[in-house]
Scaffold this active site. Structure first.
Site, short mmCIF file in Angstrom:
data_model
loop_
_atom_site.label_atom_id
_atom_site.label_comp_id
_atom_site.label_asym_id
_atom_site.label_seq_id
_atom_site.Cartn_x
_atom_site.Cartn_y
_atom_site.Cartn_z
N ARG A 36 -8.70 -11.79 32.99
CA ARG A 36 -8.43 -10.80 31.94
C ARG A 36 -7.74 -9.61 32.58
O ARG A 36 -8.27 -9.01 33.52
CB ARG A 36 -9.73 -10.31 31.26
CG ARG A 36 -10.54 -11.40 30.60
CD ARG A 36 -9.88 -11.87 29.32
NE ARG A 36 -10.74 -12.83 28.63
CZ ARG A 36 -10.32 -13.99 28.18
NH1 ARG A 36 -9.06 -14.37 28.34
NH2 ARG A 36 -11.16 -14.79 27.55
N ARG A 63 8.24 8.72 21.07
CA ARG A 63 7.33 7.90 21.85
C ARG A 63 8.18 6.96 22.71
O ARG A 63 8.69 5.94 22.23
CB ARG A 63 6.36 7.13 20.94
CG ARG A 63 5.34 8.03 20.27
CD ARG A 63 4.49 8.73 21.28
NE ARG A 63 3.27 9.31 20.70
CZ ARG A 63 2.34 9.90 21.40
NH1 ARG A 63 2.47 10.02 22.71
NH2 ARG A 63 1.28 10.39 20.81
N ALA A 75 -3.04 14.34 18.31
CA ALA A 75 -3.93 13.50 19.12
C ALA A 75 -3.73 13.86 20.58
O ALA A 75 -2.75 14.50 20.94
CB ALA A 75 -3.63 12.03 18.89
N GLU A 95 -0.96 21.20 19.77
CA GLU A 95 0.10 20.51 19.06
C GLU A 95 0.49 21.13 17.72
O GLU A 95 1.60 20.90 17.24
CB GLU A 95 -0.27 19.04 18.87
CG GLU A 95 -0.36 18.33 20.19
CD GLU A 95 -0.51 16.82 20.06
OE1 GLU A 95 -0.72 16.32 18.94
OE2 GLU A 95 -0.42 16.16 21.11
N PRO A 113 -8.41 -3.41 21.81
CA PRO A 113 -9.48 -3.93 22.67
C PRO A 113 -9.19 -5.27 23.32
O PRO A 113 -9.96 -5.70 24.18
CB PRO A 113 -10.68 -4.02 21.72
CG PRO A 113 -10.08 -4.14 20.36
CD PRO A 113 -8.80 -3.34 20.41
N GLY A 114 -8.09 -5.90 22.99
CA GLY A 114 -7.74 -7.16 23.64
C GLY A 114 -7.31 -6.99 25.08
O GLY A 114 -7.38 -7.91 25.87
N GLU A 118 -9.20 1.90 25.83
CA GLU A 118 -9.06 3.18 25.12
C GLU A 118 -9.95 3.27 23.88
O GLU A 118 -9.89 2.42 23.00
CB GLU A 118 -7.61 3.41 24.70
CG GLU A 118 -7.40 4.73 24.00
CD GLU A 118 -5.97 4.95 23.55
OE1 GLU A 118 -5.50 6.09 23.63
OE2 GLU A 118 -5.32 3.97 23.12
N GLU A 137 3.16 20.67 29.36
CA GLU A 137 4.42 20.99 30.03
C GLU A 137 5.62 20.19 29.53
O GLU A 137 6.67 20.74 29.27
CB GLU A 137 4.26 20.79 31.54
CG GLU A 137 5.49 21.15 32.33
CD GLU A 137 5.33 20.94 33.82
OE1 GLU A 137 6.27 21.30 34.56
OE2 GLU A 137 4.29 20.41 34.25
#
Length: 174
Positions: A36, A63, A75, A95, A113-114, A118, A137
């Site tokens: 895994r 992103r 977030a 933010e 979760p695979g 996180e 920054e």
């Protein structure tokens, strides 16, 4: 061992990055030994900031991993040993420039979760007071307001594709 549980045998470190680490674990699954690959992530927070009863604040930012500008709720990543609630308070100000005087936990979700550890803690923030932004920054974000009634259509039309934001929308509805 349950009929689903996998038992750790050994690990090999593949990458130690600035905040993520990647390892390859050998495990004993109910069907035999296998590997895994796991991305170890410190976790983070997602904040649903209500400007008033009908309007929430979103951010948009580039992103890099997906090569797109993404609309999402504010977030951020947890620092080492940081309390998730303290992180949420910090990230909201960083933010959006707003401090919340009322907070509610919306629980947590695992992002992927695979392969990733996180864990994201979700919060609703209300009674906002503008105190000024304090971006990291190299962080470039723009905040904007949307009426809550428009959010489901934004998701259906593919304007909001960020999973943590969609989870927070669902959690704030119930």
């Amino acid at each position: 061992m349950s009929n689903l549980e996998e038992k750790f045998i050994s690990t090999e470190r593949l990458l130690d990055g600035a905040f993520i680490h990647v390892k390859k674990d050998q495990v004993l699954s109910p069907k035999g030994e296998c590997f895994r690959e796991v991305v170890e992530h410190p976790g983070g927070v997602v904040i649903v900031p209500f400007l008033d009863e009908d309007n929430v604040i979103f951010i948009r930012q580039w992103r890099y991993p997906v090569g797109e500008e993404i609309i999402e709720f504010p977030a951020g990543k947890l620092e080492i040993n940081e309390d998730p609630f303290e992180c949420a308070k910090r990230e909201l100000i960083e933010e959006t420039g707003y401090k919340a005087n009322s907070w509610e936990s919306l629980g947590f979700v695992y992002s992927t979760p695979g392969f990733c550890s996180e864990k994201l803690y979700l919060y609703r923030a209300k009674d906002l007071e503008f105190v000024g932004t304090n971006f990291d920054e190299f962080e470039t974000v723009e905040s904007f307001t949307k009426q809550t009634k428009n959010i489901p259509d934004m998701i259906k039309m593919g304007k909001i594709v960020d999973a943590k934001t969609i989870c927070a929308v669902y959690k704030m509805s119930y």
